[in-house]
Design an enzyme around this catalytic site. Structure first.
Site, PDB file in Angstrom:
ATOM      1  N   CYS A  88       0.854  -1.180   0.000  1.00 65.90           N
ATOM      2  CA  CYS A  88       0.000   0.000   0.000  1.00 65.90           C
ATOM      3  C   CYS A  88       0.890   1.230   0.000  1.00 65.90           C
ATOM      4  O   CYS A  88       2.039   1.176   0.423  1.00 65.90           O
ATOM      5  CB  CYS A  88      -0.957   0.012   1.180  1.00 65.90           C
ATOM      6  SG  CYS A  88      -0.209  -0.241   2.773  1.00 65.90           S
ATOM      7  N   GLU A 140      -7.298   8.595   4.997  1.00 67.11           N
ATOM      8  CA  GLU A 140      -7.135   8.270   3.584  1.00 67.11           C
ATOM      9  C   GLU A 140      -8.447   7.900   2.908  1.00 67.11           C
ATOM     10  O   GLU A 140      -9.321   7.279   3.512  1.00 67.11           O
ATOM     11  CB  GLU A 140      -6.150   7.104   3.431  1.00 67.11           C
ATOM     12  CG  GLU A 140      -4.767   7.464   3.907  1.00 67.11           C
ATOM     13  CD  GLU A 140      -3.737   6.379   3.675  1.00 67.11           C
ATOM     14  OE1 GLU A 140      -2.553   6.735   3.603  1.00 67.11           O
ATOM     15  OE2 GLU A 140      -4.100   5.198   3.575  1.00 67.11           O
TER      16      GLU A 140
END
Length: 175
Positions: free
Chosen positions: A66, A113
């Site tokens: 990620c 996020e």
């Protein structure tokens, strides 16, 4: 080395600016990110253990990779780039869904996020980058779910949030 910028977004994933990565995490500003899950033909997830010298969440287990998109980069381009940088292989990725989460760390930083979750298939052995990854393993999806309940302290904060969304997506879509 110049610090990378993250892409600041609103709730609709519309870009509203750029900010240095560390500053965005210090201020808990919403920014674009992605999470890649790689599965093999046995429906096992490739997990990575973060390198021991990472500035947050060292040695914790998490999804295959990620990171953050770069300005002008598509989600798939970003996922492909980072998968190769961290795990040393390329495989076609497909975007599944996105969602917003907020996760504080013990060191005062916060992930806030809009995360684009992608999936890929791969059956090989990765060539891990020791600057990013300490170790890796294949793990059955149900075993990850169970182990996360028994040993939540060995997983990253964001992986626990993302995995729940990913797990429900797989149940709903029979992928």
């Amino acid at each position: 080395m110049i610090e990378e910028n993250v892409i600041l977004v609103n709730q609709n994933d519309e870009q509203i600016g750029l900010m240095p990565k560390m500053e965005a995490h210090e201020k808990a500003v919403l920014h674009r990110a992605f999470s890649v899950f790689v599965l093999n033909d046995n429906n096992e997830i490739m997990l990575q253990q973060r390198a021991h010298h990472k500035y947050h969440s060292p040695l914790l287990w998490t999804n295959t990779c990620c990171s953050h998109q770069r300005d002008g980069e598509t989600n798939i381009e970003a996922g492909t780039r980072r998968l190769f940088e961290e795990m040393g292989f390329i495989t076609p990725l497909k975007e599944l869904f996105h969602f917003i989460y907020k996760a504080p760390f013990d060191n005062g930083l916060t992930e806030h996020e809009l995360d684009h979750v992608m999936i890929g298939r791969y059956n090989g052995v990765p060539t891990i980058n020791p600057e990013e990854v300490e170790a890796w393993k294949w793990m059955k999806i149900e075993d990850v779910k169970t182990d996360m309940q028994l040993h939540p302290e060995i997983y990253t904060v964001w992986f626990k949030k993302i995995f729940e969304e990913f797990y429900h997506f797989l149940e709903d879509h029979k992928i």
